[in-house]
Scaffold this active site. Sequence first.
Site, mmCIF file in Angstrom:
data_model
loop_
_atom_site.group_PDB
_atom_site.id
_atom_site.type_symbol
_atom_site.label_atom_id
_atom_site.label_comp_id
_atom_site.label_asym_id
_atom_site.label_seq_id
_atom_site.Cartn_x
_atom_site.Cartn_y
_atom_site.Cartn_z
ATOM 1 N N MET A 129 4.267 -12.004 -11.969
ATOM 2 C CA MET A 129 4.717 -11.788 -10.596
ATOM 3 C C MET A 129 3.912 -10.656 -9.967
ATOM 4 O O MET A 129 3.682 -9.612 -10.575
ATOM 5 C CB MET A 129 6.222 -11.528 -10.533
ATOM 6 C CG MET A 129 6.753 -10.467 -11.454
ATOM 7 S SD MET A 129 8.576 -10.457 -11.486
ATOM 8 C CE MET A 129 8.951 -9.594 -9.975
ATOM 9 N N ASP A 130 3.444 -10.915 -8.747
ATOM 10 C CA ASP A 130 2.645 -9.938 -8.018
ATOM 11 C C ASP A 130 3.512 -9.353 -6.905
ATOM 12 O O ASP A 130 4.066 -10.091 -6.094
ATOM 13 C CB ASP A 130 1.413 -10.622 -7.414
ATOM 14 C CG ASP A 130 0.574 -11.311 -8.495
ATOM 15 O OD1 ASP A 130 0.535 -10.793 -9.631
ATOM 16 O OD2 ASP A 130 -0.005 -12.380 -8.201
ATOM 17 N N VAL A 131 3.581 -8.036 -6.892
ATOM 18 C CA VAL A 131 4.533 -7.387 -5.988
ATOM 19 C C VAL A 131 3.839 -6.390 -5.077
ATOM 20 O O VAL A 131 2.969 -5.634 -5.509
ATOM 21 C CB VAL A 131 5.629 -6.668 -6.808
ATOM 22 C CG1 VAL A 131 6.612 -5.960 -5.886
ATOM 23 C CG2 VAL A 131 6.349 -7.644 -7.716
#
Lengths: 253, 367
Positions: A129-131
């Site tokens: 997941m890229d946040v």
Amino acid sequence: MLRIRVIPCLLLKGRGLVKTTRFKDPQYIGDPINAIKIFNDKEVDELVLLDVLASVEGKGPNFEVIEEIANECFMPVAYGGGITNLEQIRKILKLGIEKVVLNEAAFQHPELISAAAAEFGSQSIVVSMDVKRKLFGKYEVYRARGTKSTGLDPVAFALTVSKLGAGEIFLTAIDRDGTMEGYDLELIKQIARAVPIPVIASGGAGKIGDFREATHCGGASAVAAGAMFVFHGKHRGVLITYPEADALKQAFL
Amino acid sequence: MHYQICVRCVMDTTDAEISFDESGVCSHCKSHEARVAQAPFSQSDAGEKLAALVARIKARAKGEYDCIIGLSGGVDSSYVAYQAIQLGLKPLAVHFDNGWNSELAVKNIERMVKKLNLDLITYVIDWEEFRDIQRSFFKANVIDIEMVTDHAIFAALFKLAKQHKIRYILSGTNVATESIMPKAWQHFKFDLLNLMAIQKKFGQLKVRSYPTISIWHMAWNKYMSGFQSVPILNYLPYKKEEAIATLKAELGWEYYGGKHYESLFTKYYQAHILPKKFGVDKRKVHLSDLIMNGEVTRELALKELEKPPYTESALASDREYICKKLGFSQVEHDAYLNASAVSHFDYPSYAKIAMALVKIYRKVQYN
């Protein structure tokens, strides 16, 4: 007890390796086979290899490149990029890759996570997941290499994928990617506290001390780094490196 | 022709052009002597010559750095970097990455840049294109495959020198340990015409980003724009063993066993392709240079030459890796090793004119 895993994260673009900064400006850093040979000799714990174009361009995984890489790697490898179905996962694992990393699929076909976990076991399914940190410090999950916002809250997203059967979360702070300014500890804390599965911290590592912070303060189970293992100095000269075993042991004491 | 080996060094008739005097001393070790005698470090005013060179380099500095050093991780270039710092120069270190780095080479570079506090730029060549040119040199059956790398290193260094406005490139080339080289064992590295002709004939990709430089351009650089390469080790008494000992003690540097073996490709090329396909054992020139430099006895060199250049297990695994990286099957590679060699001069070349010019240049270079 096993030491905390320290994982070089390599980005594949076509047949070459690149390194991005905040997910932008990919800089060519050379041939993946040579880089992997050097990492082999340095006895790295594990490797994460992400194909940055495979999903964006709608292509599936490039099995030919994956096979070449799998044949060269002595260490466990997690591959991500363009995976949309079980058949591809089956093929990738058969080529000798230990884990697959799902990202776009987690938005488009979340059921793939549970199906894959059921067939291959959770230990081989990583969800990345890229946040991004928004105004006023609120976090949001992004997709398509940081180009599309999803409106999703990272904690809720992490909980969802962990319930679906993901074995690990590969958590990247987009704003820290390639900066070598240290991990986003607040983000790591939020996610690591919320989910029962291991979290691999990624984005921002610049020195060995950062690893300790991510694990001891942030609660990460493993740490990943890109720029720190491929660049040297102010001109960012490409120089593949990995800490000596003693230095790592010291860092996690 | 009957077999003959020099009584002083270990050069022999595997070089067809070798000649011997009546006492059995060969032309190669004599030319080693002559070149060493001509070098600045052999002159009575060697100290002044070096001081003057260093002063000139410092005086002509425009920006942050006064010289560029190409770092391969090997002995010569590492020692140049070490000496440059000792001499008070401010070098920019440049590493040329052609996709064949060994872990040890990379580690040595890391030790150097960290211990000597060097700023580093890596010139990463586009591997797909570089590989295609290397493949072309295999298909052409010419001897000097290393020309693909050597040419690009020089071209890249000049390119970066210009970009950063640095006039001097300090090279590791030296007469003490690199004087001997039979003409037929390598080709003129700046024969851009030859390189492009071979790539045009056998290559699949267009040359786009591979750095090139013609001799006309090099001459222009030196005489008109003042960019030049200086063989600084020729200004110092240079002994390989001493350099290695110093680098180990001062920088924690490690030797990789064998000249130029810091590159995986070069190792395989010198220790397998050259002897197997071209009947050339390059250890003879390295050992002969070392004999002439007073570092190895002839007896020890002869013993060294009796050993196979490769251990069997290392050869098998290196061979597999090299074939895989270059995209040749084992069968194709065998066919290549068995095919007869083709001269570089069977392809378009301006090496003959250029070599004549270099000969003149060598006579006047230290003036």
